[in-house]
Write a protein that holds these residues in place. Structure first.
Motif, PDB file in Angstrom:
ATOM      1  N   ASP A 163      -8.742   5.126  -0.991  1.00 46.22           N
ATOM      2  CA  ASP A 163      -9.439   4.161  -1.835  1.00 46.22           C
ATOM      3  C   ASP A 163     -10.651   4.800  -2.497  1.00 46.22           C
ATOM      4  O   ASP A 163     -10.935   4.551  -3.671  1.00 46.22           O
ATOM      5  CB  ASP A 163      -9.861   2.941  -1.016  1.00 46.22           C
ATOM      6  CG  ASP A 163     -10.447   1.850  -1.881  1.00 46.22           C
ATOM      7  OD1 ASP A 163      -9.717   1.321  -2.759  1.00 46.22           O
ATOM      8  OD2 ASP A 163     -11.630   1.522  -1.692  1.00 46.22           O
ATOM      9  N   TYR A 187      -6.499   4.973   4.718  1.00 46.13           N
ATOM     10  CA  TYR A 187      -6.453   4.168   3.495  1.00 46.13           C
ATOM     11  C   TYR A 187      -7.812   4.154   2.795  1.00 46.13           C
ATOM     12  O   TYR A 187      -7.889   4.212   1.570  1.00 46.13           O
ATOM     13  CB  TYR A 187      -6.018   2.727   3.795  1.00 46.13           C
ATOM     14  CG  TYR A 187      -4.560   2.566   4.130  1.00 46.13           C
ATOM     15  CD1 TYR A 187      -3.558   3.003   3.266  1.00 46.13           C
ATOM     16  CD2 TYR A 187      -4.183   1.936   5.307  1.00 46.13           C
ATOM     17  CE1 TYR A 187      -2.218   2.832   3.577  1.00 46.13           C
ATOM     18  CE2 TYR A 187      -2.838   1.751   5.629  1.00 46.13           C
ATOM     19  CZ  TYR A 187      -1.863   2.203   4.750  1.00 46.13           C
ATOM     20  OH  TYR A 187      -0.543   2.024   5.050  1.00 46.13           O
ATOM     21  N   LEU A 233       0.825  -1.211   0.000  1.00 48.76           N
ATOM     22  CA  LEU A 233       0.000   0.000   0.000  1.00 48.76           C
ATOM     23  C   LEU A 233       0.857   1.259   0.000  1.00 48.76           C
ATOM     24  O   LEU A 233       0.638   2.174  -0.794  1.00 48.76           O
ATOM     25  CB  LEU A 233      -0.928   0.003   1.214  1.00 48.76           C
ATOM     26  CG  LEU A 233      -2.040  -1.038   1.229  1.00 48.76           C
ATOM     27  CD1 LEU A 233      -2.766  -1.012   2.568  1.00 48.76           C
ATOM     28  CD2 LEU A 233      -3.005  -0.829   0.084  1.00 48.76           C
ATOM     29  N   ILE A 276      -9.406   6.815  -5.411  1.00 48.94           N
ATOM     30  CA  ILE A 276      -9.032   5.910  -6.510  1.00 48.94           C
ATOM     31  C   ILE A 276     -10.282   5.404  -7.235  1.00 48.94           C
ATOM     32  O   ILE A 276     -10.335   5.403  -8.470  1.00 48.94           O
ATOM     33  CB  ILE A 276      -8.215   4.714  -5.971  1.00 48.94           C
ATOM     34  CG1 ILE A 276      -6.792   5.126  -5.643  1.00 48.94           C
ATOM     35  CG2 ILE A 276      -8.200   3.543  -6.935  1.00 48.94           C
ATOM     36  CD1 ILE A 276      -5.875   5.244  -6.832  1.00 48.94           C
ATOM     37  N   TRP A 297       2.451   6.863  -6.677  1.00 48.66           N
ATOM     38  CA  TRP A 297       1.473   7.848  -7.118  1.00 48.66           C
ATOM     39  C   TRP A 297       1.971   9.278  -6.913  1.00 48.66           C
ATOM     40  O   TRP A 297       1.510  10.203  -7.570  1.00 48.66           O
ATOM     41  CB  TRP A 297       0.153   7.676  -6.371  1.00 48.66           C
ATOM     42  CG  TRP A 297      -0.857   6.813  -7.081  1.00 48.66           C
ATOM     43  CD1 TRP A 297      -1.287   5.585  -6.687  1.00 48.66           C
ATOM     44  CD2 TRP A 297      -1.572   7.119  -8.279  1.00 48.66           C
ATOM     45  NE1 TRP A 297      -2.228   5.113  -7.577  1.00 48.66           N
ATOM     46  CE2 TRP A 297      -2.421   6.038  -8.566  1.00 48.66           C
ATOM     47  CE3 TRP A 297      -1.568   8.206  -9.143  1.00 48.66           C
ATOM     48  CZ2 TRP A 297      -3.264   6.007  -9.676  1.00 48.66           C
ATOM     49  CZ3 TRP A 297      -2.406   8.177 -10.253  1.00 48.66           C
ATOM     50  CH2 TRP A 297      -3.239   7.086 -10.502  1.00 48.66           C
ATOM     51  N   TYR A 350      -5.027  -3.352  -1.481  1.00 47.42           N
ATOM     52  CA  TYR A 350      -5.964  -2.785  -0.518  1.00 47.42           C
ATOM     53  C   TYR A 350      -6.985  -3.792  -0.006  1.00 47.42           C
ATOM     54  O   TYR A 350      -7.307  -3.788   1.173  1.00 47.42           O
ATOM     55  CB  TYR A 350      -6.679  -1.565  -1.104  1.00 47.42           C
ATOM     56  CG  TYR A 350      -7.651  -0.938  -0.137  1.00 47.42           C
ATOM     57  CD1 TYR A 350      -7.184  -0.317   1.021  1.00 47.42           C
ATOM     58  CD2 TYR A 350      -9.013  -0.988  -0.341  1.00 47.42           C
ATOM     59  CE1 TYR A 350      -8.066   0.245   1.930  1.00 47.42           C
ATOM     60  CE2 TYR A 350      -9.901  -0.425   0.555  1.00 47.42           C
ATOM     61  CZ  TYR A 350      -9.424   0.189   1.692  1.00 47.42           C
ATOM     62  OH  TYR A 350     -10.297   0.733   2.588  1.00 47.42           O
ATOM     63  N   ALA A 367      -2.535  10.999  -2.742  1.00 48.98           N
ATOM     64  CA  ALA A 367      -1.466  10.099  -2.283  1.00 48.98           C
ATOM     65  C   ALA A 367      -0.508  10.846  -1.354  1.00 48.98           C
ATOM     66  O   ALA A 367      -0.116  10.322  -0.303  1.00 48.98           O
ATOM     67  CB  ALA A 367      -0.705   9.516  -3.472  1.00 48.98           C
ATOM     68  N   VAL A 378       2.699   1.781  -3.357  1.00 46.10           N
ATOM     69  CA  VAL A 378       1.845   2.331  -4.417  1.00 46.10           C
ATOM     70  C   VAL A 378       1.579   3.809  -4.160  1.00 46.10           C
ATOM     71  O   VAL A 378       1.607   4.625  -5.088  1.00 46.10           O
ATOM     72  CB  VAL A 378       0.517   1.544  -4.534  1.00 46.10           C
ATOM     73  CG1 VAL A 378      -0.415   2.193  -5.537  1.00 46.10           C
ATOM     74  CG2 VAL A 378       0.776   0.110  -4.928  1.00 46.10           C
ATOM     75  N   LEU A 379       1.336   4.161  -2.908  1.00 47.22           N
ATOM     76  CA  LEU A 379       1.144   5.579  -2.583  1.00 47.22           C
ATOM     77  C   LEU A 379       2.371   6.395  -2.968  1.00 47.22           C
ATOM     78  O   LEU A 379       2.252   7.469  -3.557  1.00 47.22           O
ATOM     79  CB  LEU A 379       0.840   5.745  -1.084  1.00 47.22           C
ATOM     80  CG  LEU A 379      -0.535   5.290  -0.631  1.00 47.22           C
ATOM     81  CD1 LEU A 379      -0.594   5.208   0.892  1.00 47.22           C
ATOM     82  CD2 LEU A 379      -1.620   6.208  -1.168  1.00 47.22           C
ATOM     83  N   GLN A 405      -2.476  -2.009  -8.893  1.00 40.03           N
ATOM     84  CA  GLN A 405      -1.622  -2.302  -7.737  1.00 40.03           C
ATOM     85  C   GLN A 405      -2.311  -1.898  -6.443  1.00 40.03           C
ATOM     86  O   GLN A 405      -2.233  -2.611  -5.445  1.00 40.03           O
ATOM     87  CB  GLN A 405      -0.270  -1.603  -7.864  1.00 40.03           C
ATOM     88  CG  GLN A 405       0.642  -2.244  -8.867  1.00 40.03           C
ATOM     89  CD  GLN A 405       1.959  -1.498  -8.998  1.00 40.03           C
ATOM     90  OE1 GLN A 405       2.289  -0.633  -8.203  1.00 40.03           O
ATOM     91  NE2 GLN A 405       2.710  -1.830 -10.032  1.00 40.03           N
ATOM     92  N   TRP A 406      -2.976  -0.752  -6.445  1.00 38.69           N
ATOM     93  CA  TRP A 406      -3.698  -0.338  -5.244  1.00 38.69           C
ATOM     94  C   TRP A 406      -4.780  -1.372  -4.914  1.00 38.69           C
ATOM     95  O   TRP A 406      -4.890  -1.836  -3.782  1.00 38.69           O
ATOM     96  CB  TRP A 406      -4.321   1.052  -5.401  1.00 38.69           C
ATOM     97  CG  TRP A 406      -5.136   1.388  -4.205  1.00 38.69           C
ATOM     98  CD1 TRP A 406      -6.490   1.294  -4.076  1.00 38.69           C
ATOM     99  CD2 TRP A 406      -4.652   1.794  -2.924  1.00 38.69           C
ATOM    100  NE1 TRP A 406      -6.882   1.640  -2.797  1.00 38.69           N
ATOM    101  CE2 TRP A 406      -5.758   1.947  -2.073  1.00 38.69           C
ATOM    102  CE3 TRP A 406      -3.374   2.064  -2.412  1.00 38.69           C
ATOM    103  CZ2 TRP A 406      -5.650   2.348  -0.750  1.00 38.69           C
ATOM    104  CZ3 TRP A 406      -3.258   2.466  -1.091  1.00 38.69           C
ATOM    105  CH2 TRP A 406      -4.379   2.602  -0.274  1.00 38.69           C
ATOM    106  N   CYS A 407      -5.573  -1.727  -5.919  1.00 41.79           N
ATOM    107  CA  CYS A 407      -6.672  -2.674  -5.688  1.00 41.79           C
ATOM    108  C   CYS A 407      -6.158  -4.039  -5.243  1.00 41.79           C
ATOM    109  O   CYS A 407      -6.771  -4.686  -4.395  1.00 41.79           O
ATOM    110  CB  CYS A 407      -7.520  -2.816  -6.945  1.00 41.79           C
ATOM    111  SG  CYS A 407      -8.428  -1.315  -7.349  1.00 41.79           S
TER     112      CYS A 407
END
Length: 121
Positions: free
Chosen positions: A78, A74, A17, A81, A24, A54, A111, A20-21, A49-51
């Protein structure tokens, strides 16, 4: 009590997580990613990647690994996103174009804000 596998999985979810942040937050890193992996659609991968990492805030591993405040932070990201994903074409534009869009800018700022709220900036 958590077993070794749960602890490791929770740690890996956290790393994923936050990684990915971090990605971003940097157009340069996204462009480098595209140059280094030319077959990738980096724009789409950022969302995927986030999905992938998460899951959702009700995941038992996440409930054990993260504080309630972290889960809320988070969850806020989400939502951004998901909202942006609904606004962009299914076939995301190449990263070289996407980084110049209003939608990219929204996620980029979200992010940065998320990392700051988590104390990572």
């Amino acid at each position: 009590m958590r077993n070794k596998e749960e602890i490791e999985l929770g740690h890996n979810i956290r790393l994923g997580l936050n990684g990915v942040l971090e990605l971003w937050t940097s157009a340069d890193e996204q462009l480098d990613y595209q140059r280094n992996v030319p077959i990738a659609n980096v724009s789409a991968e950022l969302f995927c990647q986030w999905c992938d990492d998460y899951y959702n805030e009700d995941n038992p591993i996440m409930l054990k690994e993260f504080s309630q405040i972290e889960l809320e932070v988070y969850k806020e990201f989400d939502k951004v996103i998901c909202d942006i994903s609904d606004q962009i074409p299914e076939m995301t534009p190449p990263i070289e174009e996407f980084i110049n869009t209003h939608e990219w800018n929204i996620v980029n700022k979200a992010a940065m804000s998320t990392l700051k709220k988590l104390g990572l900036r």
